[in-house]
Motif scaffolding. Structure first.
Motif, short mmCIF file in Angstrom:
data_model
loop_
_atom_site.label_atom_id
_atom_site.label_comp_id
_atom_site.label_asym_id
_atom_site.label_seq_id
_atom_site.Cartn_x
_atom_site.Cartn_y
_atom_site.Cartn_z
N UNK A 127 0.95 -1.42 -0.09
CA UNK A 127 0.07 -0.02 -0.05
C UNK A 127 0.89 1.02 -0.08
N UNK A 128 0.46 2.22 -0.51
CA UNK A 128 1.16 3.54 -0.92
C UNK A 128 -0.01 4.73 -0.87
N UNK A 129 0.38 5.87 -0.14
CA UNK A 129 -0.61 6.62 0.05
C UNK A 129 -1.10 7.55 -1.09
N UNK A 130 -0.13 7.58 -1.75
CA UNK A 130 -0.16 8.44 -3.42
C UNK A 130 -1.22 7.38 -4.25
N UNK A 131 -1.05 6.31 -4.14
CA UNK A 131 -1.69 5.23 -4.67
C UNK A 131 -3.14 5.31 -4.28
N UNK A 132 -3.55 5.51 -3.17
CA UNK A 132 -4.82 5.70 -2.30
C UNK A 132 -5.52 6.90 -2.99
N UNK A 133 -4.79 8.19 -2.90
CA UNK A 133 -5.36 9.43 -3.35
C UNK A 133 -5.69 9.33 -4.89
N UNK A 134 -4.56 8.53 -5.51
CA UNK A 134 -5.05 8.41 -7.08
C UNK A 134 -6.15 7.61 -7.37
N UNK A 135 -6.48 6.60 -6.52
CA UNK A 135 -7.70 5.86 -6.62
C UNK A 135 -8.83 6.40 -6.38
N UNK A 136 -8.75 7.20 -5.20
CA UNK A 136 -10.14 8.13 -5.00
C UNK A 136 -10.40 8.96 -5.96
N UNK A 137 -9.19 9.85 -6.58
CA UNK A 137 -9.51 10.78 -7.86
C UNK A 137 -9.95 10.02 -9.14
N UNK A 138 -9.57 8.90 -9.17
CA UNK A 138 -10.09 7.92 -10.44
C UNK A 138 -11.54 7.52 -10.15
N UNK A 139 -11.86 7.51 -8.96
CA UNK A 139 -13.26 6.99 -8.66
C UNK A 139 -14.21 8.17 -9.00
N UNK A 140 -13.75 9.53 -8.43
CA UNK A 140 -14.55 10.71 -8.93
C UNK A 140 -14.68 10.86 -10.42
N UNK A 141 -13.42 10.46 -11.16
CA UNK A 141 -13.55 10.41 -12.59
C UNK A 141 -14.31 9.62 -13.09
N UNK A 142 -14.48 8.39 -12.84
CA UNK A 142 -15.45 7.54 -13.28
C UNK A 142 -16.64 7.67 -13.21
N UNK A 143 -16.82 8.19 -12.10
CA UNK A 143 -18.31 8.55 -11.50
C UNK A 143 -18.70 9.86 -12.46
N UNK A 144 -18.22 10.53 -12.56
CA UNK A 144 -18.56 11.59 -13.43
C UNK A 144 -18.58 11.39 -15.25
N UNK A 145 -17.80 10.37 -15.37
CA UNK A 145 -17.79 9.85 -16.91
C UNK A 145 -19.09 8.68 -17.14
N UNK A 146 -19.88 8.52 -16.01
CA UNK A 146 -20.82 7.63 -16.06
C UNK A 146 -20.68 6.13 -15.85
N UNK A 147 -19.37 5.82 -15.45
CA UNK A 147 -19.00 4.52 -15.17
C UNK A 147 -19.01 4.19 -13.58
N UNK A 148 -20.45 4.07 -13.16
CA UNK A 148 -20.70 3.86 -12.11
C UNK A 148 -20.11 2.44 -11.11
N UNK A 149 -20.06 1.43 -11.87
CA UNK A 149 -19.28 0.53 -11.31
C UNK A 149 -17.77 0.41 -11.19
N UNK A 150 -17.29 0.81 -12.06
CA UNK A 150 -15.84 1.32 -11.91
C UNK A 150 -15.46 2.55 -10.87
N UNK A 151 -16.31 3.46 -10.69
CA UNK A 151 -16.10 4.23 -9.48
C UNK A 151 -16.25 3.67 -8.07
N UNK A 152 -17.11 2.54 -8.06
CA UNK A 152 -17.50 1.93 -6.85
C UNK A 152 -16.23 0.95 -6.75
N UNK A 153 -15.50 0.36 -7.51
CA UNK A 153 -14.63 -0.41 -7.47
C UNK A 153 -13.15 0.27 -6.94
N UNK A 154 -12.97 1.46 -7.67
CA UNK A 154 -11.92 2.12 -7.22
C UNK A 154 -11.96 2.62 -5.93
#
Length: 657
Positions: free
Chosen positions: A190-217
Motif C-alpha cells: 500500500x502507498x498513500x499516493x496510490x490511495x489518493x490516485x484511486x479516489x481521484x479516479x473513482x470521482x472521474x469514473x463517476x462523472x464519466x458515467x461508469x458507476x461500477x468502476x467508480x465503486x470498485x476504485x
C-alpha cells in the motif's frame, strides 16, 4: 552489521532497511528462506537524486529515474508526445507543462471540496523535484515501475481537465486517466499516493458515467488505506504527514458514501470505526501544524458532539454532512416509507423515534451547530466568494437542501391533480393517523424552498465566475430541477407559494445542459428531466388519462429520479435523443395558451391515445410504457450481469468485458 547504500532488490522494492554483512543473503532474505545463490542480489542504488529537505515522505517520488530524452528541445506546447530512451529502449509517453499540472491542482483544491487531502506546499515541492525544464514527462510504464507522484498528478489532471476549458489544447482527460490506471497496482504494497490516485479516479469514473468502476476504485482505495494504516506507524510521522493520512482516510469515507448510491450493500466505513481524529482546521493544515486531535467518535459520543462550527473547520463539518446525506439516500432508495412497518403509527414521520424523524432531527442538529455565516441565503455567497470559500460554502448548503428535498419528497404525491394540495401520501401504504395541523404544508414548503435555493446557489456561483460543474453539485441541480418542474406544473402542491420564477427554472435546466456536455453522467439526468417535464405537463393538461394510476406505475421513472450515478439509459424507440432546452422551456403556470412540448406523452411512451380509447387498455399501455420499457440503468439488483456475477456497465466497451 551496518546499513549501506548496497541493498537487495527485495528490500529495495519493499522500501525497508536491508541489513547484511556486505555479502548475500541479507537478514530479511534469510528470514524469508531466500538463501540459495541468486535469490538475494546486493546491488547499488539505481539512481542518485537529491531529496527535497523537510518534505514529507508521503509525497516523495521514490521510483523516478533519470532519463535521457531524444528530444532535447521539446516544443513549448501544453502537451506533446515524446519518445524517451531508457536502458537502451525507447518508451512512448507525453509531456505536459508543469504550470498545467499546478493549475489542475488549484482547481482540484477548490472545485472538489470532498478531497481535502492535498497539501499544496508539499506536493508542489515533489513536482518540482521531478520536472525537467518546466515539464512533466508521463511515460507509459508498467504499474511496477510507475511513479506515485506522476500517477497522482495524472489522475488529478484527468479529473480537472473537463472543467478547465482554457486548457483545450492539452491531451484529453482519458489520456491522463489511462496513464493513471496503468500505474495503479492494488497487489503492490500500500502507498498513500496510490490511495489518493484511486479516489481521484473513482470521482472521474463517476462523472464519466461508469458507476461500477467508480465503486470498485473507491473500494480499492478504502482497503488499501486500511492496510496502510496498519503498516505505517502514524504517530511517528510529522504533523503534516499525519494530517495527510487522516484526511485521505476521511476522503475514503466520503467517496464511499457518494458512490454507495443507497444500494443494499453496507458502507465500507463506519463513522464509529474510523480509529482516527476529525480533520484539523484548514489554517493548521495549510501551514503543516497540528491543532490537536479532536476526540474520536464512539457509541457514547455521537458524530455531532464537539463539532467545530466555522469555515476554518469546514472539512470536519462536510464529513458529517455527507454521512447524514448518505443515510437519507440509502433509506429512500431502499424503500423509504414503503419499507415493512413504516406505516405503523409509531413510524409516522412526525413521531419522535421514527426513522424519518431521527434522520430529520440529525440533519437539523448538524445545520444548527454550524456558524450562521455558513447558512444560505441568510449569509451571502458574495461574501464567501470574496474570501475564496464560495465552493465550500455552496457544498455545505447543497448537502443540507438536497437532504431536505429527499426526506420531504418521499411522502409527496407523485402525480397530483391540478387542484391537489399537500396532504400526505395517496398511494399505499397509507398512514392511518392524521398528521398534526400544518405538518404537510410545512414539508411542502421545505421541499420547494430547498429546490429553489439549490438552483439559485448554482446560478450565483456561475454569476461569480466560480461554477461547480462537478458530480455532486450536478446531482443536486438535477434533483432541484425535478422539483422545480413539478411545482411549476402543480403550484397548489405548495399552496401557490412559488419560490422560483420560470426564468430561474430555465437557468437551472441550462446548467444541466452544460453539465451534460461536460460529464457523461449528466446525459442520463437530461433524459429523465425531459420525461418529467412531459409527464407533469400532460398530467396538468389532462389528468383523466392518469386516473387510477399509482406511484408503482412510474417505478422506473422514480428510480431514475433517485439515481445519483446518472447512468444514462439506452436510447431507443421510447426516448428521443433530440430534446433540447427549448423543448422544455418553462412559461408562467397561469397562462392557458402554453405551447405544447415537442414530444407528447404518447410519443415518449410509444402509445397513441387515438388508437386506444378503452380505459383499461389505456391504463395497461401507459403502465407498460412508463415502468417496464424504461431502462433501470445502474440498478445492480436487476440489470444484466456480464461475467461471474459482475453487474454490467452499460458504458463499458464490450472489449473490456
Amino acid at each position: 552489521m551496518v546499513r549501506t547504500t548496497i541493498a537487495c532488490s527485495h528490500c529495495r522494492k519493499l522500501k525497508i532497511k536491508c541489513v547484511h554483512e556486505g555479502s548475500p543473503p541479507c537478514q530479511n532474505c534469510q528470514k524469508k528462506g531466500r538463501t540459495r545463490s541468486g535469490e538475494c542480489l546486493l546491488t547499488g542504488p539505481e539512481l542518485k537524486r537529491k531529496r527535497m529537505p523537510d518534505t514529507p515522505s508521503g509525497y516523495i517520488d521514490q521510483s523516478h529515474r533519470n532519463i535521457r530524452s531524444t528530444l532535447a528541445d521539446t516544443p513549448p506546447t501544453q502537451s506533446s508526445e515524446l519518445r524517451v530512451l531508457i536502458n537502451g529502449n525507447y518508451e512512448k509517453g507525453f509531456a505536459v507543462d508543469s504550470k498545467t499540472v499546478m493549475a489542475a491542482l488549484r482547481i482540484f483544491s477548490s472545485k472538489f471540496p470532498e478531497f481535502r487531502f492535498v497539501h499544496l506546499p508539499t506536493l508542489s515541492k515533489s513536482i518540482q523535484s521531478i520536472e525537467e525544464n518546466g515539464r512533466l514527462k508521463f511515460l507509459q510504464r508498467t504499474s511496477s515501475e510507475g511513479s506515485p507522484v506522476h500517477m497522482l498528478c495524472a489522475s488529478i489532471v484527468a479529473l480537472c481537465l473537463p472543467i478547465m476549458h482554457e486548457m483545450s489544447d492539452v491531451s484529453s482527460p482519458e489520456t491522463f486517466a489511462s496513464f493513471a490506471r496503468d500505474c495503479v497496482s492494488i497487489a503492490s504494497p500500500p502507498d498513500l499516493l496510490t490511495v489518493q490516485a484511486l479516489l481521484t479516479l473513482s470521482m472521474y469514473e463517476w462523472g464519466m458515467g461508469n458507476g461500477y468502476r467508480a465503486w470498485m476504485y473507491s473500494g480499492a482505495a478504502t482497503r488499501m488505506m486500511q492496510s496502510l494504516r496498519v503498516m505505517v506507524h502514524v504517530a511517528s510521522l510529522l504533523s503534516v504527514e499525519k494530517e495527510i493520512h487522516n484526511r485521505t482516510l476521511w476522503a475514503c469515507f466520503i467517496m464511499d458514501r457518494l458512490v454507495h448510491c443507497g444500494k443494499t450493500q453496507p458502507f465500507a466505513l463506519s463513522v464509529y470505526s474510523m480509529e482516527t481524529h476529525w480533520p484539523t482546521s484548514e489554517d493548521d493544515f495549510a501551514f503543516g501544524e497540528s491543532s490537536g486531535n479532536a476526540p474520536l467518535t464512539n457509541e457514547e459520543r455521537g458524530p455531532l458532539e464537539n463539532m467545530e462550527s466555522d469555515m476554518n473547520h469546514y472539512y470536519g463539518i462536510l464529513v458529517r454532512g455527507f454521512d447524514i446525506w448518505a443515510r437519507i439516500l440509502s433509506w429512500v432508495v431502499s424503500g423509504g416509507r414503503r419499507l415493512p412497518g413504516m406505516s405503523l403509527p409509531e413510524n409516522h414521520p412526525w413521531v419522535a423515534g421514527s426513522r424519518w424523524k431521527l434522520l430529520y432531527d440529525e440533519l437539523m442538529a448538524w445545520r444548527n451547530r454550524q456558524d450562521k455565516r455558513l447558512h444560505y441565503p441568510q449569509a451571502s455567497l458574495e461574501g464567501h466568494s470574496a474570501l475564496g470559500t464560495a465552493e465550500r460554502f455552496a457544498y455545505l448548503n447543497l448537502i443540507y437542501f438536497v437532504s431536505l428535498l429527499f426526506l420531504g419528497r418521499e411522502y409527496l404525491r407523485f402525480i397530483p391533480t391540478p387542484e391537489s394540495e399537500p396532504n400526505g401520501p395517496v398511494d399505499p401504504p397509507l398512514l392511518p393517523l392524521p398528521a398534526p395541523p400544518g405538518w404537510w404544508q410545512d414539508r411542502a414548503d421545505e421541499i420547494f424552498t430547498s429546490a429553489a435555493h439549490i438552483a439559485s446557489l448554482i446560478r450565483e456561483l456561475e454569476d461569480a465566475n466560480e461554477p461547480l460543474y462537478t458530480p455532486f453539485p450536478g446531482f443536486c441541480a438535477f434533483s432541484a430541477a425535478t422539483m422545480n418542474l413539478y411545482v411549476s406544473s402543480f403550484p397548489r402542491m405548495n399552496l401557490d407559494r412559488n419560490h422560483i420564477t420560470p426564468h430561474a427554472i430555465n437557468k437551472n435546466i441550462e446548467f444541466l445542459v452544460k453539465f451534460g456536455n461536460t460529464w457523461a453522467m449528466g446525459k442520463g439526468w437530461w433524459v429523465t428531466i425531459s420525461h418529467c417535464k412531459q409527464l407533469y405537463q400532460s398530467a396538468r393538461q389532462d389528468h383523466s388519462q392518469f386516473r387510477g394510476r399509482t406511484r408503482e406505475d412510474f417505478s422506473a421513472l422514480e428510480y431514475s429520479i433517485h439515481d445519483i450515478r446518472g447512468q444514462p439509459p439506452t436510447i431507443g424507440d421510447y426516448i428521443s435523443p433530440e430534446v433540447t432546452v427549448d423543448d422544455i422551456e418553462i412559461t408562467s403556470t397561469t397562462t392557458n395558451n402554453e405551447t405544447a412540448a415537442a414530444l407528447s406523452l404518447q410519443e415518449l411512451s410509444g402509445f397513441d391515445s387515438t388508437q386506444q380509447t378503452n380505459v383499461t387498455q389505456d391504463d395497461a399501455g401507459a403502465n407498460r410504457d412508463w415502468s417496464q420499457t424504461w431502462p433501470l440503468w445502474g440498478e445492480q439488483d436487476f440489470i444484466p450481469f456480464a461475467i461471474e456475477g459482475v453487474p454490467f456497465d452499460y458504458n463499458m466497451p464490450l472489449g473490456e468485458l
